[in-house]
Design a protein around this motif. Structure first.
Motif, PDB file in Angstrom:
ATOM      1  N   GLN A 130       0.832  -1.194   0.000  1.00 57.79           N
ATOM      2  CA  GLN A 130       0.000   0.000   0.000  1.00 57.79           C
ATOM      3  C   GLN A 130       0.869   1.247   0.000  1.00 57.79           C
ATOM      4  N   VAL A 131       0.465   2.231  -0.779  1.00 60.77           N
ATOM      5  CA  VAL A 131       1.239   3.457  -0.920  1.00 60.77           C
ATOM      6  C   VAL A 131       0.363   4.639  -0.549  1.00 60.77           C
ATOM      7  N   PHE A 132       0.908   5.554   0.252  1.00 59.38           N
ATOM      8  CA  PHE A 132       0.211   6.773   0.634  1.00 59.38           C
ATOM      9  C   PHE A 132       0.911   7.933  -0.059  1.00 59.38           C
ATOM     10  N   SER A 133       0.225   8.554  -1.016  1.00 61.26           N
ATOM     11  CA  SER A 133       0.835   9.586  -1.851  1.00 61.26           C
ATOM     12  C   SER A 133       0.347  10.969  -1.457  1.00 61.26           C
ATOM     13  N   CYS A 134       1.266  11.919  -1.500  1.00 59.92           N
ATOM     14  CA  CYS A 134       0.938  13.313  -1.209  1.00 59.92           C
ATOM     15  C   CYS A 134       0.264  13.926  -2.430  1.00 59.92           C
ATOM     16  N   TYR A 137       3.821   8.506   8.050  1.00 61.80           N
ATOM     17  CA  TYR A 137       4.921   9.203   7.384  1.00 61.80           C
ATOM     18  C   TYR A 137       4.383  10.273   6.437  1.00 61.80           C
ATOM     19  N   LEU A 138       3.252   9.979   5.788  1.00 59.84           N
ATOM     20  CA  LEU A 138       2.632  10.980   4.921  1.00 59.84           C
ATOM     21  C   LEU A 138       2.184  12.183   5.741  1.00 59.84           C
ATOM     22  N   HIS A 139       1.558  11.921   6.899  1.00 53.58           N
ATOM     23  CA  HIS A 139       1.089  13.012   7.751  1.00 53.58           C
ATOM     24  C   HIS A 139       2.255  13.866   8.246  1.00 53.58           C
ATOM     25  N   LYS A 140       3.354  13.215   8.611  1.00 55.25           N
ATOM     26  CA  LYS A 140       4.526  13.965   9.068  1.00 55.25           C
ATOM     27  C   LYS A 140       5.110  14.804   7.936  1.00 55.25           C
ATOM     28  N   HIS A 141       5.075  14.246   6.725  1.00 52.41           N
ATOM     29  CA  HIS A 141       5.557  14.989   5.555  1.00 52.41           C
ATOM     30  C   HIS A 141       4.711  16.239   5.329  1.00 52.41           C
ATOM     31  N   ILE A 142       3.379  16.104   5.420  1.00 50.12           N
ATOM     32  CA  ILE A 142       2.489  17.255   5.228  1.00 50.12           C
ATOM     33  C   ILE A 142       2.754  18.316   6.289  1.00 50.12           C
ATOM     34  N   LYS A 143       2.958  17.874   7.530  1.00 46.29           N
ATOM     35  CA  LYS A 143       3.243  18.817   8.611  1.00 46.29           C
ATOM     36  C   LYS A 143       4.542  19.567   8.354  1.00 46.29           C
ATOM     37  N   ARG A 144       5.544  18.852   7.835  1.00 44.02           N
ATOM     38  CA  ARG A 144       6.872  19.434   7.641  1.00 44.02           C
ATOM     39  C   ARG A 144       6.956  20.317   6.400  1.00 44.02           C
ATOM     40  N   CYS A 145       6.296  19.901   5.316  1.00 40.33           N
ATOM     41  CA  CYS A 145       6.500  20.564   4.027  1.00 40.33           C
ATOM     42  C   CYS A 145       5.312  21.395   3.541  1.00 40.33           C
ATOM     43  N   HIS A 146       4.109  21.095   4.025  1.00 41.58           N
ATOM     44  CA  HIS A 146       2.917  21.808   3.560  1.00 41.58           C
ATOM     45  C   HIS A 146       2.152  22.324   4.780  1.00 41.58           C
ATOM     46  N   THR A 147       2.723  23.325   5.438  1.00 39.33           N
ATOM     47  CA  THR A 147       2.208  23.783   6.730  1.00 39.33           C
ATOM     48  C   THR A 147       0.756  24.228   6.662  1.00 39.33           C
ATOM     49  N   ASP A 148       0.415  25.017   5.656  1.00 45.37           N
ATOM     50  CA  ASP A 148      -0.959  25.523   5.556  1.00 45.37           C
ATOM     51  C   ASP A 148      -1.959  24.381   5.406  1.00 45.37           C
ATOM     52  N   GLU A 149      -1.612  23.393   4.574  1.00 44.56           N
ATOM     53  CA  GLU A 149      -2.495  22.247   4.375  1.00 44.56           C
ATOM     54  C   GLU A 149      -2.611  21.431   5.657  1.00 44.56           C
ATOM     55  N   TYR A 150      -1.498  21.314   6.395  1.00 36.17           N
ATOM     56  CA  TYR A 150      -1.510  20.575   7.657  1.00 36.17           C
ATOM     57  C   TYR A 150      -2.474  21.219   8.652  1.00 36.17           C
ATOM     58  N   VAL A 151      -2.423  22.547   8.756  1.00 37.54           N
ATOM     59  CA  VAL A 151      -3.324  23.258   9.670  1.00 37.54           C
ATOM     60  C   VAL A 151      -4.776  23.059   9.248  1.00 37.54           C
ATOM     61  N   ARG A 152      -5.024  23.106   7.935  1.00 36.16           N
ATOM     62  CA  ARG A 152      -6.389  22.908   7.446  1.00 36.16           C
ATOM     63  C   ARG A 152      -6.906  21.520   7.804  1.00 36.16           C
ATOM     64  N   CYS A 185       2.552  17.105  -3.878  1.00 40.32           N
ATOM     65  CA  CYS A 185       3.880  16.942  -4.466  1.00 40.32           C
ATOM     66  C   CYS A 185       4.086  15.465  -4.792  1.00 40.32           C
ATOM     67  N   PRO A 186       5.179  15.092  -5.465  1.00 42.46           N
ATOM     68  CA  PRO A 186       5.329  13.706  -5.944  1.00 42.46           C
ATOM     69  C   PRO A 186       5.690  12.666  -4.891  1.00 42.46           C
ATOM     70  N   PHE A 187       5.880  13.039  -3.624  1.00 37.70           N
ATOM     71  CA  PHE A 187       6.359  12.089  -2.638  1.00 37.70           C
ATOM     72  C   PHE A 187       5.293  11.068  -2.253  1.00 37.70           C
ATOM     73  N   SER A 188       5.734   9.818  -2.023  1.00 40.55           N
ATOM     74  CA  SER A 188       4.864   8.731  -1.584  1.00 40.55           C
ATOM     75  C   SER A 188       5.512   8.035  -0.392  1.00 40.55           C
ATOM     76  N   TYR A 189       4.660   7.412   0.453  1.00 41.34           N
ATOM     77  CA  TYR A 189       5.161   6.781   1.667  1.00 41.34           C
ATOM     78  C   TYR A 189       4.484   5.433   1.879  1.00 41.34           C
ATOM     79  N   THR A 190       5.157   4.576   2.647  1.00 42.14           N
ATOM     80  CA  THR A 190       4.640   3.234   2.900  1.00 42.14           C
ATOM     81  C   THR A 190       3.680   3.190   4.077  1.00 42.14           C
ATOM     82  N   ALA A 191       3.602   4.259   4.864  1.00 44.06           N
ATOM     83  CA  ALA A 191       2.697   4.307   6.010  1.00 44.06           C
ATOM     84  C   ALA A 191       2.052   5.684   6.090  1.00 44.06           C
ATOM     85  N   GLN A 192       0.810   5.716   6.541  1.00 44.61           N
ATOM     86  CA  GLN A 192       0.073   6.974   6.603  1.00 44.61           C
ATOM     87  C   GLN A 192       0.717   7.970   7.560  1.00 44.61           C
TER      88      GLN A 192
END
Length: 256
Positions: A5-9, A21-36, A12-19
């Motif tokens: 299973q793949v969790f894709s952002c 990691y995707l959530h942490k990526h959004i928090k780190r790289c897409h701050t506004d989307e994370y807050v939303r 942006c093009p990044f994908s992760y093997t666990a949800q």
């Protein structure tokens, strides 16, 4: 959860093997989307926290500060934007673009310097990111670790799987604001938009003719170079395009 299973952002093009990691990526790289997502409840702060010992579980979880309900002053969008920009403290001296992390800035700077420090030992091709090199190496190893759960088809990279899955879901997330037509890929949308703008950014250095896409320019340039890379295995005749070769093959098969 399936190992494939793949969790894709979606941003942006990044994908992760666990949800997580995707959530942490959004928090780190897409701050506004994370807050939303936090405010809408689609992400819960506790899902981002590592396992805690029993004496730590009473600590207050991460929360997003909210404005006082007693305040009668409406939020100022410009001040909110300034606050978001303050977090992007790493600025490129070449073009002024800013980033939240120094590592992202260093990666971006390679677009200016041309540095490609990751090299394939098989063919010598080089890349700006280690992840791109690893994905490229699948070409040599034959590894296709990303699998479609619908039909079983496998891919060398997560982005290709995500794109393929749209053939099952019918998702066409890229929409033309001019005519409403939708597309599965952003590149296809950009190409389509040129039918509205008249933009023809690919120019022939031989005769000056211009084209909306690189493939059309490459095909045109063969009229100057005489290159005919597509060969008929039946009679050896060669052609400038696959379409011409396909039409020619009908003379052998008697197909209409």
């Amino acid at each position: 959860m399936s190992a494939s299973q793949v969790f894709s952002c979606s941003l942006c093009p990044f994908s992760y093997t666990a949800q997580i990691y995707l959530h942490k990526h959004i928090k780190r790289c897409h701050t506004d989307e994370y807050v939303r997502l936090l405010r809408s409840g689609e992400i819960r702060p506790e899902t981002l926290a590592p396992s805690r010992s029993s004496n730590q579980q009473t600590q207050k979880p991460l929360t997003v500060p909210s404005r006082s309900t007693s305040s009668k002053v409406a939020p100022n969008p410009s001040s909110q934007q300034e606050g978001a920009n303050d977090k992007r403290s790493h600025r490129c001296t070449q073009c002024g673009k800013s980033f939240t992390q120094e590592a992202h800035l260093k990666l971006h700077q390679r677009t200016h310097t041309g540095e490609r420090p990751y090299h394939c030992t098989q063919c010598g091709k080089s890349f700006t990111q280690e992840g791109d090199l690893k994905q490229h190496q699948h070409i040599h190893t034959g590894e296709r670790p990303y699998h479609c759960t619908q039909c079983g088809k496998s891919f060398t990279e997560g982005g290709s799987l995500k794109l393929h899955q749209r053939t099952h879901t019918g998702e066409r997330p890229y929409h033309c604001t001019q005519c409403g037509k939708s597309f599965t890929q952003e590149a296809h949308l950009k190409l389509h938009q040129r039918t509205h703008t008249g933009e023809r950014p690919y120019h022939c250095t031989q005769c000056g003719k211009s084209f909306t896409e690189g493939g059309s320019l490459k095909l045109h340039q063969r009229t100057h170079t005489g290159e005919r890379p597509y060969h008929c295995t039946q009679c050896g005749k060669s052609f400038t395009s696959t379409g011409q070769l396909k039409t020619h093959r009908c003379t052998h098969t008697k197909e209409p």
